[in-house]
Design a protein around this motif. Structure first.
Motif, PDB file in Angstrom:
ATOM      1  N   ALA B 166       0.840  -1.211   0.000  1.00  0.00           N
ATOM      2  CA  ALA B 166       0.000   0.000   0.000  1.00  0.00           C
ATOM      3  C   ALA B 166       0.872   1.258   0.000  1.00  0.00           C
ATOM      4  CB  ALA B 166      -0.919  -0.011   1.212  1.00  0.00           C
ATOM      5  N   THR B 167       1.957   1.227   0.783  1.00  0.00           N
ATOM      6  CA  THR B 167       2.876   2.379   0.815  1.00  0.00           C
ATOM      7  C   THR B 167       3.499   2.583  -0.562  1.00  0.00           C
ATOM      8  OG1 THR B 167       3.418   1.764   3.085  1.00  0.00           O
ATOM      9  CG2 THR B 167       4.841   3.388   2.051  1.00  0.00           C
ATOM     10  N   GLY B 168       3.935   1.472  -1.152  1.00  0.00           N
ATOM     11  CA  GLY B 168       4.577   1.554  -2.472  1.00  0.00           C
ATOM     12  C   GLY B 168       3.647   2.126  -3.513  1.00  0.00           C
ATOM     13  N   LEU B 169       2.409   1.668  -3.479  1.00  0.00           N
ATOM     14  CA  LEU B 169       1.432   2.129  -4.474  1.00  0.00           C
ATOM     15  C   LEU B 169       1.120   3.612  -4.268  1.00  0.00           C
ATOM     16  CD1 LEU B 169       0.218   0.457  -6.688  1.00  0.00           C
ATOM     17  CD2 LEU B 169      -1.751  -0.014  -5.243  1.00  0.00           C
ATOM     18  N   ALA B 170       0.977   4.016  -3.000  1.00  0.00           N
ATOM     19  CA  ALA B 170       0.688   5.429  -2.716  1.00  0.00           C
ATOM     20  C   ALA B 170       1.842   6.315  -3.154  1.00  0.00           C
ATOM     21  CB  ALA B 170       0.420   5.613  -1.229  1.00  0.00           C
ATOM     22  N   LEU B 171       3.054   5.837  -2.868  1.00  0.00           N
ATOM     23  CA  LEU B 171       4.254   6.596  -3.237  1.00  0.00           C
ATOM     24  C   LEU B 171       4.327   6.736  -4.763  1.00  0.00           C
ATOM     25  CD1 LEU B 171       6.621   7.803  -1.662  1.00  0.00           C
ATOM     26  CD2 LEU B 171       7.832   5.658  -1.945  1.00  0.00           C
ATOM     27  N   GLU B 172       4.003   5.646  -5.427  1.00  0.00           N
ATOM     28  CA  GLU B 172       4.006   5.621  -6.898  1.00  0.00           C
ATOM     29  C   GLU B 172       2.998   6.639  -7.446  1.00  0.00           C
ATOM     30  OE1 GLU B 172       5.801   3.818  -8.926  1.00  0.00           O
ATOM     31  OE2 GLU B 172       4.669   3.388 -10.741  1.00  0.00           O
ATOM     32  N   LEU B 175       4.131  10.349  -6.616  1.00  0.00           N
ATOM     33  CA  LEU B 175       5.262  10.812  -7.445  1.00  0.00           C
ATOM     34  C   LEU B 175       4.816  11.085  -8.884  1.00  0.00           C
ATOM     35  CD1 LEU B 175       8.303   8.563  -6.450  1.00  0.00           C
ATOM     36  CD2 LEU B 175       8.229  11.043  -6.479  1.00  0.00           C
ATOM     37  N   ILE B 176       4.028  10.160  -9.412  1.00  0.00           N
ATOM     38  CA  ILE B 176       3.582  10.313 -10.794  1.00  0.00           C
ATOM     39  C   ILE B 176       2.586  11.464 -10.912  1.00  0.00           C
ATOM     40  CG2 ILE B 176       2.344   9.184 -12.701  1.00  0.00           C
ATOM     41  CD1 ILE B 176       3.593   6.552 -11.661  1.00  0.00           C
ATOM     42  N   GLY B 177       1.725  11.574  -9.893  1.00  0.00           N
ATOM     43  CA  GLY B 177       0.761  12.678  -9.900  1.00  0.00           C
ATOM     44  C   GLY B 177       1.462  14.022  -9.943  1.00  0.00           C
ATOM     45  N   VAL B 178       2.467  14.172  -9.093  1.00  0.00           N
ATOM     46  CA  VAL B 178       3.203  15.447  -9.050  1.00  0.00           C
ATOM     47  C   VAL B 178       4.012  15.622 -10.340  1.00  0.00           C
ATOM     48  CG1 VAL B 178       5.035  16.712  -7.857  1.00  0.00           C
ATOM     49  CG2 VAL B 178       3.323  15.480  -6.540  1.00  0.00           C
ATOM     50  N   VAL B 192      14.202   9.560 -10.784  1.00  0.00           N
ATOM     51  CA  VAL B 192      14.162  10.016  -9.383  1.00  0.00           C
ATOM     52  C   VAL B 192      13.731   8.865  -8.480  1.00  0.00           C
ATOM     53  CG1 VAL B 192      12.930  11.529  -7.769  1.00  0.00           C
ATOM     54  CG2 VAL B 192      13.697  12.421  -9.972  1.00  0.00           C
ATOM     55  N   ARG B 193      12.665   8.205  -8.905  1.00  0.00           N
ATOM     56  CA  ARG B 193      12.112   7.122  -8.098  1.00  0.00           C
ATOM     57  C   ARG B 193      13.121   5.975  -7.952  1.00  0.00           C
ATOM     58  NH1 ARG B 193       7.174   4.868 -11.035  1.00  0.00           N
ATOM     59  NH2 ARG B 193       8.834   4.323 -12.447  1.00  0.00           N
ATOM     60  N   GLU B 194      13.734   5.573  -9.066  1.00  0.00           N
ATOM     61  CA  GLU B 194      14.656   4.437  -9.023  1.00  0.00           C
ATOM     62  C   GLU B 194      15.891   4.755  -8.194  1.00  0.00           C
ATOM     63  OE1 GLU B 194      13.915   1.466  -9.954  1.00  0.00           O
ATOM     64  OE2 GLU B 194      12.022   2.153 -10.791  1.00  0.00           O
ATOM     65  N   ALA B 195      16.390   5.993  -8.341  1.00  0.00           N
ATOM     66  CA  ALA B 195      17.578   6.383  -7.581  1.00  0.00           C
ATOM     67  C   ALA B 195      17.277   6.335  -6.087  1.00  0.00           C
ATOM     68  CB  ALA B 195      18.024   7.783  -7.997  1.00  0.00           C
ATOM     69  N   LEU B 254       0.676   9.136   2.963  1.00  0.00           N
ATOM     70  CA  LEU B 254       0.857   9.148   1.502  1.00  0.00           C
ATOM     71  C   LEU B 254      -0.456   9.020   0.747  1.00  0.00           C
ATOM     72  CD1 LEU B 254       4.108   7.016   1.178  1.00  0.00           C
ATOM     73  CD2 LEU B 254       3.834   9.416   0.549  1.00  0.00           C
ATOM     74  N   TRP B 255      -1.378   8.229   1.271  1.00  0.00           N
ATOM     75  CA  TRP B 255      -2.670   8.102   0.578  1.00  0.00           C
ATOM     76  C   TRP B 255      -3.452   9.413   0.648  1.00  0.00           C
ATOM     77  CZ3 TRP B 255      -3.961   5.150  -3.205  1.00  0.00           C
ATOM     78  CH2 TRP B 255      -3.364   3.900  -3.347  1.00  0.00           C
ATOM     79  N   ILE B 256      -3.357  10.075   1.814  1.00  0.00           N
ATOM     80  CA  ILE B 256      -4.026  11.385   1.925  1.00  0.00           C
ATOM     81  C   ILE B 256      -3.379  12.360   0.943  1.00  0.00           C
ATOM     82  CG2 ILE B 256      -4.417  13.385   3.444  1.00  0.00           C
ATOM     83  CD1 ILE B 256      -4.641  11.326   5.781  1.00  0.00           C
ATOM     84  N   ALA B 257      -2.037  12.362   0.941  1.00  0.00           N
ATOM     85  CA  ALA B 257      -1.318  13.263   0.032  1.00  0.00           C
ATOM     86  C   ALA B 257      -1.658  12.948  -1.428  1.00  0.00           C
ATOM     87  CB  ALA B 257       0.179  13.131   0.266  1.00  0.00           C
ATOM     88  N   THR B 258      -1.759  11.655  -1.729  1.00  0.00           N
ATOM     89  CA  THR B 258      -2.084  11.243  -3.105  1.00  0.00           C
ATOM     90  C   THR B 258      -3.462  11.767  -3.508  1.00  0.00           C
ATOM     91  OG1 THR B 258      -0.761   9.261  -2.896  1.00  0.00           O
ATOM     92  CG2 THR B 258      -2.433   9.230  -4.620  1.00  0.00           C
ATOM     93  N   ALA B 259      -4.425  11.607  -2.560  1.00  0.00           N
ATOM     94  CA  ALA B 259      -5.786  12.080  -2.852  1.00  0.00           C
ATOM     95  C   ALA B 259      -5.775  13.582  -3.105  1.00  0.00           C
ATOM     96  CB  ALA B 259      -6.710  11.743  -1.687  1.00  0.00           C
ATOM     97  N   VAL B 260      -5.004  14.299  -2.299  1.00  0.00           N
ATOM     98  CA  VAL B 260      -4.944  15.760  -2.449  1.00  0.00           C
ATOM     99  C   VAL B 260      -4.309  16.124  -3.801  1.00  0.00           C
ATOM    100  CG1 VAL B 260      -3.878  17.875  -1.541  1.00  0.00           C
ATOM    101  CG2 VAL B 260      -4.884  16.220   0.020  1.00  0.00           C
TER     102      VAL B 260
END
Lengths: 284, 275, 351
Positions: B166-172, B175-178, B192-195, B254-260
């Motif tokens: 769940a953390t990985g998916l939210a982070l994904e 990052l992609i959203g931004v 950026v993500r891979e590094a 992260l999920w809250i941030a993703t939603a925002v």
């Protein structure tokens, strides 16, 4: 090849490199912000590939009989080799499976020049590629400064030779696997991401003192040992390395195998054609 | 009330069906051209062997100073590779935005994020069957000690693994959203993500082996919650309570941030057509 | 269309191309079985095709989807080799003599672009100058010509990714023409273009055909556009040549239908052997089959009922003819007997 023909070929290569440099420069100047983001992230990426092992070597003051500066020299050599691959073989020339898998080889085939000439020049991207040399260069400078080591002109000549072999090995390994995309374009389109990542990870391992099985595997199935470890062992005179000529010989063998695989794949492609086309990444 | 419950149950069933169908499509697309897709895993198998080799090479004394044993690290590496597709969620969404194919996804009666998550699930299932299980079985046969450090560690691990995904998916998604909303090239987002993941997640080199300060900082970041946490719990390299608490914190945040991010940038994200 | 000679620039002789298509089930069992023992279907894309094109000809290469058009273009451009038979163009083997050959041909794939996506059109043109090694004077002349005839000036320095489809296609065609190819292959070049862009593209091909005697092979689904451009149409069906001739011949051979428009002072006359279509004031339209009744007979019947002020007859437009042909083929009418049925077989390779 006559001298005149050779001169004409070299002139054409020069012109092609110049035109591709110009295209790269124009792309860079299109958006300076985007260029810097690219340059910085590519550089970070290249640095990150060796960062883990640098930290491991720092924490444990070296690995497997190699001192910390020696390990860092090896990592710098590997990172510099990767930077050179980025610089000379960008635009999915190195990651050839993408071009093949996406059906983009047709674009190259309708150009009136030999394929080798196209691939030797199309990936040249000095503007975007140069920054990726920085991490490797920095590690090399740092490690040389921290080793009791004298590097004369002959040594630098050998350094250049081994660097050339290292680059050739990386490209050969990529093309060897990338040629599978001729037969399975969908499944193998991204195989060069996997092979590149694997090579990036494995080239950072010093093979001295390893079990013969692991060492042999990293010198044959995935010849990562020839990208940094074997050349650096020869250059630094670290005991337990291979015969100094083995790395160039292995590069030559792998290049031969890669060319064979590519030509066989191309022959298959010319019978079967590509049933798949995506413009993704093409000249972008 | 009954109708409402029925309706909610039916909605859930439909959602699960859609997820299963999409996951199956992804898995069969990858495996559709013969056994070549197995090569990727074959290469990862080599990396596993090389990493285990290096832990043995470092020697008991050096590893002991880091609070680890070669056996622990062997199990850590095997699990990390076997669960690779779960610990390292990659949707490919940034490329879908870039080439415009995401537009077609908006036309499906299935949430965008759910579609990509379902595809990840398909890949993870295929990876688990074709690589994860054989790797675990093979490693056990080769003498890698794969039992969890304790019974309770196994329970904590079972809790931690979905949180890692769940953390990985939210982070994904974040990052992609931004990245997409600000018009970054997909390779930039990817780099950026891979590094960050490569150095800070502990998926490749366990955080315990990094210099102490780096390890401490990295263990607090979301990348560690995404990958290192369940592996450290399973092998006894970390405290389960602290790690799971940290995972819960990052997942929620992260999920809250993703939603925002997605709500805030919805227009940009929808209009981004790869042109 | 002009200055045609008997010199053949393209010759395909008895060419057959077959492709394997993997067959897959959707249940887990068949997926796993497929990994061990894959099943393939062989599809015949071209079945003994022979085609000769003379210098200066503009050939419309048509056919329904899957008829083998794109495969032919790929063969003729050297991207693929025939399984059996031979392909010769400009006296060369397109695949074996690739480098020499592609320097003398131009190719435009409507669905693909040769332009550098993140570069201005002018940069792609300059790149082409180097890769094709075009002499400076010839480059300048052709650059000027294509910029003028295709109207590229307004977006010549615009990045390719920012162009509209019509602009991109015009730039792509300009790029393909820069090195003055002798033989031009256009695969769906006007797909999705507006009327002006189409007109500009057709005009330059006509111009180069008339002025430089360029030979062109054009595939398209837009028959009226092909008719404007080409003197000859080759119609493919299921990998075989179903027709080779001019457009009038095609109409004669495949369509017995005609339209009759008569102008009468009163209501539309009732004509039993013709289908009444519509009336527009005093003008009444009918469709009839020439195999069943002649114009003279119809007029005689009409004049027996009404005074006839004016008469017009015309053939159906080419799109209608082609649609009729495809329809006949799709339902397996007698016309189907003249062409090959697509061969399929299932093989289990010993992998």
């Amino acid at each position: 090849m006559t001298v005149v023909k050779l001169r004409k070929t070299l002139r054409q290569i020069g012109r092609l490199l110049a035109v591709h440099s110009m295209l790269d420069l124009m792309l860079m100047t299109r958006s300076t912000a985007e260029f810097w983001i690219w340059a910085i992230t590519d550089t970070i990426m290249n640095a990150a590939a060796v960062a883990g092992m640098v930290m491991l070597a720092t924490r444990f003051h070296g690995i497997g009989g190699w001192s910390q500066p020696q390990i860092i020299f090896m990592l710098g050599f590997g990172a510099f080799s990767k930077g050179m691959v980025n610089l000379l073989f960008g635009y999915n020339v190195s990651a050839i499976s993408r071009r093949i898998g996406r059906g983009q080889l047709d674009h190259t085939l309708i150009q009136p020049q030999p394929l080798w000439m196209a691939f030797l020049t199309e990936g040249f991207n000095p503007a975007f590629g140069l920054p990726t040399l920085v991490p490797g260069g920095a590690l090399l400078v740092w490690s040389l400064a921290h080793m009791q080591f004298h590097s004369g002109p002959a040594w630098w000549l050998r350094f250049v030779g081994y660097m050339f072999c290292s680059i050739a090995m990386v490209i050969a390994f990529q093309w060897l696997w990338g040629s599978t995309a001729f037969y399975a374009p969908r499944a193998a389109e991204e195989i060069n991401s996997a092979t590149s990542e694997l090579m990036e990870d494995l080239k950072t391992f010093p093979l001295s003192g390893r079990s013969p099985a692991v060492r042999d595997m990293l010198l044959t199935a995935v010849p990562a040992g020839f990208v940094a470890w074997a050349p650096c062992a020869a250059l630094l005179g670290v005991p337990g390395g291979l015969h100094p000529m083995l790395a160039p010989a292995a590069s030559a063998i792998f290049c031969g195998l890669a060319l064979l695989a590519f030509h066989r794949g191309l022959a298959y492609y010319q019978i079967s054609g590509s049933q798949r086309y995506s413009d993704f990444g093409h000249r972008r | 009330m009954i109708t409402s419950n029925h309706s909610k149950t039916w909605q859930l069933i439909r959602f699960l069906r859609k997820t299963r169908a999409t996951a199956a499509m992804e898995a069969t697309s990858i495996s559709g051209e013969g056994a070549l897709f197995l090569v990727r895993w074959l290469l990862r198998l080599l990396r596993t062997a090389a990493l285990i080799g290096i832990w043995n090479q470092l020697g008991a004394q050096k590893l002991g100073s880091a609070g680890a044993t070669a056996a622990q690290l062997g199990a850590y590496t095997v699990l990390s590779e076997a669960l690779g597709d779960v610990l390292r969620m990659r949707t490919g969404m940034e490329f879908a935005f870039f080439n415009g194919s995401v537009a077609l996804r908006f036309l499906r009666p299935f949430g965008i994020l759910q579609q990509f998550a379902a595809e990840c699930l398909g890949r993870a299932a295929l990876g688990g069957i074709c690589f994860g299980l054989p790797l675990i079985a093979g490693a056990a046969l080769c003498g890698v000690h794969l039992a969890p450090v304790s019974g309770s560690a196994l329970i904590w691990f079972a809790l931690s693994l979905p949180l890692a995904a769940a953390t990985g998916l939210a982070l994904e998604y974040m990052l992609i959203g931004v990245g997409t909303a600000y018009g970054f090239h997909p390779y930039t987002v990817n780099n950026v993500r891979e590094a960050a993941f490569g150095v800070l997640s502990g998926a490749f080199i366990p955080l315990a082996l990094l210099p102490t300060t780096v390890a401490k900082v990295a263990s607090l970041l979301p990348f560690a919650s995404q990958a290192a946490a369940p592996l450290e719990i399973y092998t006894g390299l970390g405290d389960p309570r602290t790690l799971v608490a940290l995972q819960l914190f990052w997942t929620t945040t992260l999920w809250i941030a993703t939603a925002v991010v997605w709500r805030w940038n919805r227009e940009k994200l929808v209009l981004y057509d790869g042109g | 269309m002009t200055m045609q000679s008997t010199e053949m620039v393209l010759e395909l002789t008895n060419v057959t191309m077959r492709f394997r298509q993997r067959q897959r089930g959707t249940d887990l069992g068949s997926i796993l079985r497929g990994l061990v023992s894959p099943v393939f279907k062989t599809v015949t894309a071209l079945d003994g095709l022979s085609l000769r094109v003379a210098r200066g000809e503009v050939v419309a290469y048509a056919g329904a989807n899957g008829a083998g058009k794109s495969t032919t273009i790929k063969l003729c451009t050297g991207l693929i080799r025939p399984e059996t038979g031979t392909v010769s163009a400009l006296g060369l083997d397109p695949s074996r003599d690739r480098v020499k050959y592609v320097g003398r041909i131009g190719v435009v794939f409507g669905q693909r672009s040769e332009l550098w996506f993140d570069q201005p059109v002018s940069a792609s043109f300059n790149w082409k100058r180097v890769v094709w090694d075009i002499p400076d004077d010839r480059y300048k002349a052709m650059e000027g010509l294509v910029r003028e005839l295709l109207g590229l000036d307004s977006f010549y320095n615009t990045t390719a990714r920012e162009l509209s489809l019509g602009q991109r296609m015009r730039a792509d065609l300009g790029l393909a023409l820069l090195h003055e190819p002798e033989l031009l292959f256009l695969d769906e070049p006007t797909l999705g273009l507006d009327a002006l862009a189409k007109k500009q593209m057709l005009n330059i091909i006509k111009h180069l055909n008339e002025q430089n005697n360029i030979t062109a092979i054009v595939t398209s689904h837009d028959m009226s556009e092909l008719e404007q451009l080409a003197g000859r149409i080759v119609l493919m069906h299921q990998g075989r040549m179903a027709f080779d001739g001019d457009f009038d011949m095609l109409r004669r051979e495949f369509s017995d239908w005609r339209y009759l428009v008569i102008d009468t002072p009163g209501a539309a006359p009732v004509l039993n052997m013709a289908d009444y279509i519509a009336s527009d004031g005093s003008r009444h339209s009918y469709r009839f089959n020439t195999a069943e009744i002649t114009v003279a007979e119809l007029l005689a019947r009409a004049s027996a009922q009404q005074q006839i002020n004016d008469v017009e007859t015309h053939r159906p437009d080419i799109d209608e003819v082609i649609a009729g042909i495809y329809e006949k083929w799709s339902v397996g009418s007698p016309a189907d007997q003249h062409v090959a049925t697509k061969q399929t077989e299932t093989v289990h390779p010993s992998l």
